[in-house]
Design a protein around this motif. Structure first.
Motif, PDB file in Angstrom:
ATOM      1  N   GLU A 105       4.053  -5.722 -12.161  1.00 25.63           N
ATOM      2  CA  GLU A 105       2.766  -6.391 -11.972  1.00 25.63           C
ATOM      3  C   GLU A 105       1.704  -5.601 -12.714  1.00 25.63           C
ATOM      4  O   GLU A 105       1.873  -4.421 -13.012  1.00 25.63           O
ATOM      5  CB  GLU A 105       2.407  -6.569 -10.505  1.00 25.63           C
ATOM      6  CG  GLU A 105       2.021  -5.329  -9.769  1.00 25.63           C
ATOM      7  CD  GLU A 105       1.519  -5.634  -8.352  1.00 25.63           C
ATOM      8  OE1 GLU A 105       2.007  -6.586  -7.710  1.00 25.63           O
ATOM      9  OE2 GLU A 105       0.636  -4.905  -7.887  1.00 25.63           O
ATOM     10  N   ARG A 107      -2.663  -5.075 -12.687  1.00 30.70           N
ATOM     11  CA  ARG A 107      -3.935  -5.304 -11.988  1.00 30.70           C
ATOM     12  C   ARG A 107      -5.048  -4.691 -12.813  1.00 30.70           C
ATOM     13  O   ARG A 107      -4.903  -3.590 -13.334  1.00 30.70           O
ATOM     14  CB  ARG A 107      -3.937  -4.632 -10.613  1.00 30.70           C
ATOM     15  CG  ARG A 107      -2.976  -5.241  -9.642  1.00 30.70           C
ATOM     16  CD  ARG A 107      -3.058  -4.567  -8.260  1.00 30.70           C
ATOM     17  NE  ARG A 107      -2.265  -5.315  -7.307  1.00 30.70           N
ATOM     18  CZ  ARG A 107      -2.686  -6.373  -6.635  1.00 30.70           C
ATOM     19  NH1 ARG A 107      -3.932  -6.783  -6.765  1.00 30.70           N
ATOM     20  NH2 ARG A 107      -1.893  -7.010  -5.807  1.00 30.70           N
ATOM     21  N   LEU A 112      -5.242  -8.901  -9.270  1.00 30.45           N
ATOM     22  CA  LEU A 112      -3.927  -9.036  -9.886  1.00 30.45           C
ATOM     23  C   LEU A 112      -4.075  -9.912 -11.123  1.00 30.45           C
ATOM     24  O   LEU A 112      -4.654 -10.994 -11.055  1.00 30.45           O
ATOM     25  CB  LEU A 112      -2.956  -9.696  -8.894  1.00 30.45           C
ATOM     26  CG  LEU A 112      -1.541  -9.947  -9.390  1.00 30.45           C
ATOM     27  CD1 LEU A 112      -0.786  -8.634  -9.558  1.00 30.45           C
ATOM     28  CD2 LEU A 112      -0.806 -10.848  -8.398  1.00 30.45           C
ATOM     29  N   ARG A 115       2.298 -10.748 -13.170  1.00 28.75           N
ATOM     30  CA  ARG A 115       3.449 -10.317 -12.374  1.00 28.75           C
ATOM     31  C   ARG A 115       4.706 -10.939 -12.954  1.00 28.75           C
ATOM     32  O   ARG A 115       4.647 -11.940 -13.672  1.00 28.75           O
ATOM     33  CB  ARG A 115       3.275 -10.722 -10.921  1.00 28.75           C
ATOM     34  CG  ARG A 115       3.230 -12.213 -10.717  1.00 28.75           C
ATOM     35  CD  ARG A 115       3.162 -12.581  -9.236  1.00 28.75           C
ATOM     36  NE  ARG A 115       2.793 -13.988  -9.153  1.00 28.75           N
ATOM     37  CZ  ARG A 115       1.758 -14.451  -8.478  1.00 28.75           C
ATOM     38  NH1 ARG A 115       0.979 -13.641  -7.804  1.00 28.75           N
ATOM     39  NH2 ARG A 115       1.495 -15.738  -8.464  1.00 28.75           N
TER      40      ARG A 115
END
Length: 138
Positions: A105, A107, A112, A115
């Motif tokens: 993932e 961020r 976020l 992913r």
């Protein structure tokens, strides 16, 4: 009589790795050819996710080994403008012989942004590099 046990495999599920980058024009879509929007490019996000997976496992490999990315399945779900830091994390979730599977993932400082799942394979560095060198044009 005591028996010697094999050393524990350090590449067990649960290991994690990270990689971060500050978004500059070099990581943005127009520079990388992935669109005109002035945002963090999907190819840059993918490279960061791969770097996190490398960080997760490379220090636990046997001498003379390295990993190669062989599959990616990711979603880029939010845009990141220039000036924000993006951090990718990779968690090793499966090992099947030489194959390593990661949840990944990314961020930014707000949310976020991506992913997915990433697969790498463990290779013998010198054998791999020799094979690549043999493909070079004469």
């Amino acid at each position: 009589m005591p028996t010697e046990s094999a050393p524990a495999d350090p590449l067990q599920p649960g290991r994690t790795g990270t990689a971060s980058v500050l978004v500059t024009p070099a990581q943005m879509a127009p520079h990388l050819g992935s669109g005109r929007a002035p945002v963090f490019a999907s190819p840059a996000m993918i490279a960061l996710m791969e770097a996190a997976a490398v960080d997760c496992v490379e220090d636990a490999l046997a001498p003379g080994q390295e990993t190669l990315g062989i599959h990616l399945d990711v979603q880029h779900i939010a845009a990141t403008p220039e000036g924000l830091k993006v951090t990718a994390t990779a968690e090793l979730i499966e090992r099947d012989g030489r194959k390593l599977v990661f949840n990944v993932e990314a961020r930014d400082e707000r949310e976020l942004v991506g992913r997915g799942r990433h697969t790498r394979i463990i290779v013998d560095s010198s054998r791999f590099r020799s094979k690549v060198a043999s493909k070079r044009p004469a």
